[in-house]
Design an enzyme around this catalytic site. Structure first.
Site, PDB file in Angstrom:
ATOM      1  N   GLU A 111      -2.570  -7.547   7.538  1.00 16.89           N
ATOM      2  CA  GLU A 111      -3.063  -6.794   6.387  1.00 16.89           C
ATOM      3  C   GLU A 111      -3.475  -7.804   5.323  1.00 16.89           C
ATOM      4  O   GLU A 111      -3.205  -9.002   5.445  1.00 16.89           O
ATOM      5  CB  GLU A 111      -1.988  -5.841   5.862  1.00 16.89           C
ATOM      6  CG  GLU A 111      -1.666  -4.738   6.862  1.00 16.89           C
ATOM      7  CD  GLU A 111      -0.663  -3.712   6.353  1.00 16.89           C
ATOM      8  OE1 GLU A 111      -0.880  -2.532   6.597  1.00 16.89           O
ATOM      9  OE2 GLU A 111       0.325  -4.095   5.704  1.00 16.89           O
ATOM     10  N   HIS A 225      -3.860   1.067  -5.034  1.00 15.59           N
ATOM     11  CA  HIS A 225      -4.307   0.742  -3.672  1.00 15.59           C
ATOM     12  C   HIS A 225      -5.825   0.896  -3.627  1.00 15.59           C
ATOM     13  O   HIS A 225      -6.354   1.884  -4.147  1.00 15.59           O
ATOM     14  CB  HIS A 225      -3.644   1.683  -2.668  1.00 15.59           C
ATOM     15  CG  HIS A 225      -3.739   1.186  -1.255  1.00 15.59           C
ATOM     16  ND1 HIS A 225      -4.918   1.188  -0.553  1.00 15.59           N
ATOM     17  CD2 HIS A 225      -2.810   0.661  -0.430  1.00 15.59           C
ATOM     18  CE1 HIS A 225      -4.703   0.680   0.649  1.00 15.59           C
ATOM     19  NE2 HIS A 225      -3.429   0.351   0.751  1.00 15.59           N
ATOM     20  N   ARG A 267      -4.613  -6.849  -2.715  1.00 15.93           N
ATOM     21  CA  ARG A 267      -4.962  -5.486  -3.136  1.00 15.93           C
ATOM     22  C   ARG A 267      -5.572  -5.400  -4.525  1.00 15.93           C
ATOM     23  O   ARG A 267      -6.542  -4.684  -4.748  1.00 15.93           O
ATOM     24  CB  ARG A 267      -3.700  -4.625  -3.141  1.00 15.93           C
ATOM     25  CG  ARG A 267      -3.298  -4.239  -1.775  1.00 15.93           C
ATOM     26  CD  ARG A 267      -2.101  -3.358  -1.779  1.00 15.93           C
ATOM     27  NE  ARG A 267      -1.827  -3.055  -0.390  1.00 15.93           N
ATOM     28  CZ  ARG A 267      -0.770  -2.420   0.041  1.00 15.93           C
ATOM     29  NH1 ARG A 267       0.139  -2.005  -0.814  1.00 15.93           N
ATOM     30  NH2 ARG A 267      -0.608  -2.186   1.304  1.00 15.93           N
ATOM     31  N   HIS A 328      -0.425   3.432  -6.463  1.00 18.70           N
ATOM     32  CA  HIS A 328       0.229   3.391  -5.155  1.00 18.70           C
ATOM     33  C   HIS A 328       1.672   2.909  -5.219  1.00 18.70           C
ATOM     34  O   HIS A 328       2.535   3.443  -4.535  1.00 18.70           O
ATOM     35  CB  HIS A 328      -0.586   2.464  -4.254  1.00 18.70           C
ATOM     36  CG  HIS A 328      -0.070   2.355  -2.859  1.00 18.70           C
ATOM     37  ND1 HIS A 328       0.036   3.446  -2.025  1.00 18.70           N
ATOM     38  CD2 HIS A 328       0.373   1.288  -2.132  1.00 18.70           C
ATOM     39  CE1 HIS A 328       0.507   3.056  -0.849  1.00 18.70           C
ATOM     40  NE2 HIS A 328       0.740   1.759  -0.899  1.00 18.70           N
ATOM     41  N   ARG A 363       2.123  -6.476  -5.166  1.00 20.91           N
ATOM     42  CA  ARG A 363       2.884  -6.520  -3.904  1.00 20.91           C
ATOM     43  C   ARG A 363       2.000  -6.875  -2.716  1.00 20.91           C
ATOM     44  O   ARG A 363       0.922  -6.296  -2.543  1.00 20.91           O
ATOM     45  CB  ARG A 363       3.524  -5.153  -3.665  1.00 20.91           C
ATOM     46  CG  ARG A 363       4.120  -5.004  -2.287  1.00 20.91           C
ATOM     47  CD  ARG A 363       4.954  -3.761  -2.173  1.00 20.91           C
ATOM     48  NE  ARG A 363       4.193  -2.534  -2.139  1.00 20.91           N
ATOM     49  CZ  ARG A 363       3.756  -1.949  -1.032  1.00 20.91           C
ATOM     50  NH1 ARG A 363       3.957  -2.516   0.141  1.00 20.91           N
ATOM     51  NH2 ARG A 363       3.113  -0.809  -1.085  1.00 20.91           N
TER      52      ARG A 363
HETATM   53  C1  LIG Z   1       1.101   6.630   1.331  1.00 17.53           C
HETATM   54  C2  LIG Z   1       2.003   5.438   1.269  1.00 17.53           C
HETATM   55  C3  LIG Z   1       1.941   4.483   2.268  1.00 17.53           C
HETATM   56  C4  LIG Z   1       2.777   3.359   2.210  1.00 17.53           C
HETATM   57  N1  LIG Z   1       2.736   2.437   3.243  1.00 17.53           N
HETATM   58  C5  LIG Z   1       3.619   1.391   3.213  1.00 17.53           C
HETATM   59  C6  LIG Z   1       3.671   0.481   4.308  1.00 17.53           C
HETATM   60  O1  LIG Z   1       2.967   0.636   5.316  1.00 17.53           O
HETATM   61  N2  LIG Z   1       4.553  -0.556   4.227  1.00 17.53           N
HETATM   62  C7  LIG Z   1       5.377  -0.759   3.146  1.00 17.53           C
HETATM   63  O2  LIG Z   1       6.157  -1.719   3.128  1.00 17.53           O
HETATM   64  N3  LIG Z   1       5.346   0.118   2.115  1.00 17.53           N
HETATM   65  C8  LIG Z   1       4.513   1.181   2.133  1.00 17.53           C
HETATM   66  N4  LIG Z   1       4.501   2.058   1.084  1.00 17.53           N
HETATM   67  C9  LIG Z   1       5.500   1.910   0.015  1.00 17.53           C
HETATM   68  C10 LIG Z   1       6.860   2.361   0.536  1.00 17.53           C
HETATM   69  O3  LIG Z   1       6.699   3.491   1.359  1.00 17.53           O
HETATM   70  C11 LIG Z   1       7.802   2.743  -0.606  1.00 17.53           C
HETATM   71  O4  LIG Z   1       7.770   1.784  -1.625  1.00 17.53           O
HETATM   72  C12 LIG Z   1       9.231   2.837  -0.082  1.00 17.53           C
HETATM   73  O5  LIG Z   1       9.269   3.763   0.980  1.00 17.53           O
HETATM   74  C13 LIG Z   1      10.169   3.239  -1.188  1.00 17.53           C
HETATM   75  O6  LIG Z   1      11.424   3.557  -0.624  1.00 17.53           O
HETATM   76  P1  LIG Z   1      12.559   4.067  -1.567  1.00 17.53           P
HETATM   77  O7  LIG Z   1      13.735   4.330  -0.714  1.00 17.53           O
HETATM   78  O8  LIG Z   1      12.732   3.143  -2.709  1.00 17.53           O
HETATM   79  O9  LIG Z   1      11.966   5.423  -2.207  1.00 17.53           O
HETATM   80  P2  LIG Z   1      11.477   6.765  -1.501  1.00 17.53           P
HETATM   81  O10 LIG Z   1      11.345   6.625  -0.050  1.00 17.53           O
HETATM   82  O11 LIG Z   1      10.285   7.227  -2.237  1.00 17.53           O
HETATM   83  O12 LIG Z   1      12.693   7.763  -1.787  1.00 17.53           O
HETATM   84  C14 LIG Z   1      13.005   8.150  -3.096  1.00 17.53           C
HETATM   85  C15 LIG Z   1      14.143   9.152  -3.033  1.00 17.53           C
HETATM   86  O13 LIG Z   1      14.653   9.365  -4.344  1.00 17.53           O
HETATM   87  C16 LIG Z   1      14.877  10.735  -4.534  1.00 17.53           C
HETATM   88  N5  LIG Z   1      14.845  11.030  -5.963  1.00 17.53           N
HETATM   89  C17 LIG Z   1      13.897  10.707  -6.882  1.00 17.53           C
HETATM   90  N6  LIG Z   1      14.240  11.164  -8.099  1.00 17.53           N
HETATM   91  C18 LIG Z   1      15.421  11.803  -7.950  1.00 17.53           C
HETATM   92  C19 LIG Z   1      16.278  12.518  -8.821  1.00 17.53           C
HETATM   93  N7  LIG Z   1      15.998  12.665 -10.115  1.00 17.53           N
HETATM   94  N8  LIG Z   1      17.395  13.087  -8.304  1.00 17.53           N
HETATM   95  C20 LIG Z   1      17.697  12.978  -6.985  1.00 17.53           C
HETATM   96  N9  LIG Z   1      16.939  12.300  -6.112  1.00 17.53           N
HETATM   97  C21 LIG Z   1      15.815  11.713  -6.590  1.00 17.53           C
HETATM   98  C22 LIG Z   1      13.785  11.409  -3.745  1.00 17.53           C
HETATM   99  O14 LIG Z   1      14.126  12.763  -3.481  1.00 17.53           O
HETATM  100  C23 LIG Z   1      13.743  10.522  -2.503  1.00 17.53           C
HETATM  101  O15 LIG Z   1      14.717  10.956  -1.586  1.00 17.53           O
HETATM  102  C24 LIG Z   1       3.671   3.184   1.118  1.00 17.53           C
HETATM  103  C25 LIG Z   1       3.724   4.144   0.113  1.00 17.53           C
HETATM  104  C26 LIG Z   1       2.897   5.264   0.179  1.00 17.53           C
HETATM  105  C27 LIG Z   1       2.973   6.281  -0.913  1.00 17.53           C
END
Ligand SMILES: Cc1cc2nc3c(=O)[nH]c(=O)nc-3n(C[C@H](O)[C@H](O)[C@H](O)COP(=O)(O)OP(=O)(O)OC[C@H]3O[C@@H](n4cnc5c(N)ncnc54)[C@H](O)[C@@H]3O)c2cc1C
Length: 433
Positions: A111, A225, A267, A328, A363
């Protein structure tokens, strides 16, 4: 209602689930998710997860990450990210993650701004496979309970020590008291008009940190993005056309059919060129062209993108995909050390709501899932070591003077005001501004 637990995990994306899995089995763990359990950005990830191609690749992986981040990264944290990448991918393999493979082993794609192919993936559904793999493991653990549709409104605290969180579930106030609280509440995209993120992710973790004087960092670093599927409907979540499409050779062309940028630049740079091109050509979008690739290859390598574009009237093997940048990822967040420890006692933060500093100002593709894996595991191990010395803080149940809507508005307002102070230029991109 009052609930008591050893560890409260706010969020059920990769950082929440993986930290819970790395905590000791004799700890009681409550996890909460704001919406449905898999309504998170993790389940949306397409491209994959970066991993060093052996110890010889660590230095180059670090350099690629620093270069993409405009050398604003935390170098120590970046080195940890690269060095500990391999063991975490091995762990996922052992958990049964179905990475794409070649005859020689894992299949590595490339990528933007990676010098070599070092992204492991499962088709264009890496995040869904990751979320499902981790959820399967979590559901087999008797010490972990998950409350869906349970929203954290604020933390509980005594002085500078966190004691759990004030939550609401189906209109009922729930105070979850915990020795240790993990903030894994994800990103900020729900506050933007154009974003690839889940709409429910509205920077709640960072807002609550700001409200409680917990240190935050790099609020100005927001990633747009370059290639989200373009449509005029502002209420839609923008569908991502993964960077790996460019990694496999996809070409960016303007509305006159001319190529205008090296597709594999970082990016932020590609995004800047696209905005410029849209201005110069007076067109609202550019195009990503993969029509020269075989339809069978596209269907197999990018099944989600192929189907989603078809639903929107574009057969990607026959016509170029209309794309434009969208919010993004958030590189800033709650300031943490290399174990996810925040400036408040007994409060850790992992994943997108935290700021380890590994991403610098921009990132590098596929480093987010890796960051969540590496640092939530390190943090969980620290909690395992320390928790026997952490007492449960006795707090009177706070009475919720205001309703849920009041708290949500307040949290949004606090975050947006802090953001606009450091990034006045994106004010028009925000909802309700
Ligand atoms: C379309 C897309 C494609 C992507 N592709 C990639 C990729 O290929 N590779 C890569 O490395 N990254 C990628 N990313 C980024 C990556 O997916 C995210 O940064 C990562 O998954 C974040 O993980 P996380 O556990 O921090 O948050 P998330 O997976 O977003 O989880 C957040 C959690 O917090 C909870 N939450 C939020 N607020 C509250 C609240 N007030 N009370 C209770 N619960 C709450 C939500 O319900 C959820 O369960 C992508 C992002 C997107 C949007």
């Amino acid at each position: 209602m009052d609930v008591y637990t050893d560890v409260l995990v706010i969020g059920t994306g990769v950082s929440g689930l993986y930290s819970a899995l790395n905590l000791k089995d004799n700890l009681n763990i409550i996890m909460i998710s704001k919406g449905k359990i898999d309504e998170c950005n993790t389940a949306l990830a397409q491209g994959g997860i970066s991993v060093a191609r052996g110890v010889d690749d660590v230095d180059l992986f670090v350099e690629d990450t620093l270069k993409a981040g405009a050398y604003k990264n935390d170098v120590t944290a970046t080195r940890i990210l690269a060095e500990e990448s391999i063991e975490n991918i091995d762990t996922l393999c052992k958990m049964g993650f179905d990475f794409d493979r070649t005859n020689d082993g894992l299949s590595y794609t490339r990528e933007g701004a990676h010098s070599i192919n070092r992204i492991v993936h499962y088709k264009d559904k890496t995040g869904k496979e990751l979320e499902e793999t981790l959820l399967k493991q979590v559901s087999s653990k008797k010490n972990i309970t998950i409350f869906e549709n349970c929203t954290m409104l604020d933390i509980l605290k005594k002085g500078n020590a966190c004691a759990g969180a004030l939550c609401t579930r189906e209109g009922v106030q729930v105070s979850i008291h915990a020795k240790v609280t993990i903030m894994a509440a994800g990103g900020i995209g729900g506050l933007f008009r154009n974003s690839t993120n889940q709409k429910i992710l509205t920077a709640d973790g960072v807002a609550v940190a700001l409200k409680n004087n917990i240190k935050v960092k790099n609020l100005n670093y927001i990633q747009f993005h370059p290639t989200a599927f373009f449509n005029n409907n502002l209420s839609d979540r923008k569908f991502l056309i993964s960077e790996s499409v460019r990694g496999e050779g996809g070409k960016l062309i303007n509305c006159n059919g001319n190529r205008f940028v090296d597709e594999l630049l970082p990016r932020d740079v590609v995004t800047k060129y696209i905005y410029e091109e849209e201005r110069n050509t007076h067109c609202s979008n550019v195009y990503l062209d993969v029509t020269f690739m075989k339809e069978d290859f596209l269907k197999n390598r990018f099944p989600t993108i192929y189907e989603k574009c078809l639903e929107n009237g574009i057969n990607i093997s026959k016509e170029p995909i209309p794309v434009s940048p969208a919010q993004h990822y958030f590189m800033g967040g709650i300031e943490v050390d290399t174990f996810g420890k925040t400036s408040m006692e007994n409060l850790f933060a992992f994943g997108e709501c935290s700021c380890t500093g590994v991403h610098g100002a921009n990132r590098l593709a596929s480093n987010s899932l890796l960051e969540a894996l590496v640092f939530s595991k390190r943090g969980a191990r620290k909690i395992n070591n320390d928790i026997s010395t952490i007492p449960m803080i006795n707090l009177d149940t706070p009475s919720l003077d205001y309703n849920e809507k009041y708290y949500k508005n307040l949290n949004n307002k606090i975050f947006i005001e802090s953001l606009v102070k450091v990034r006045g230029d994106i004010k028009n991109e925000l909802v309700n501004c």
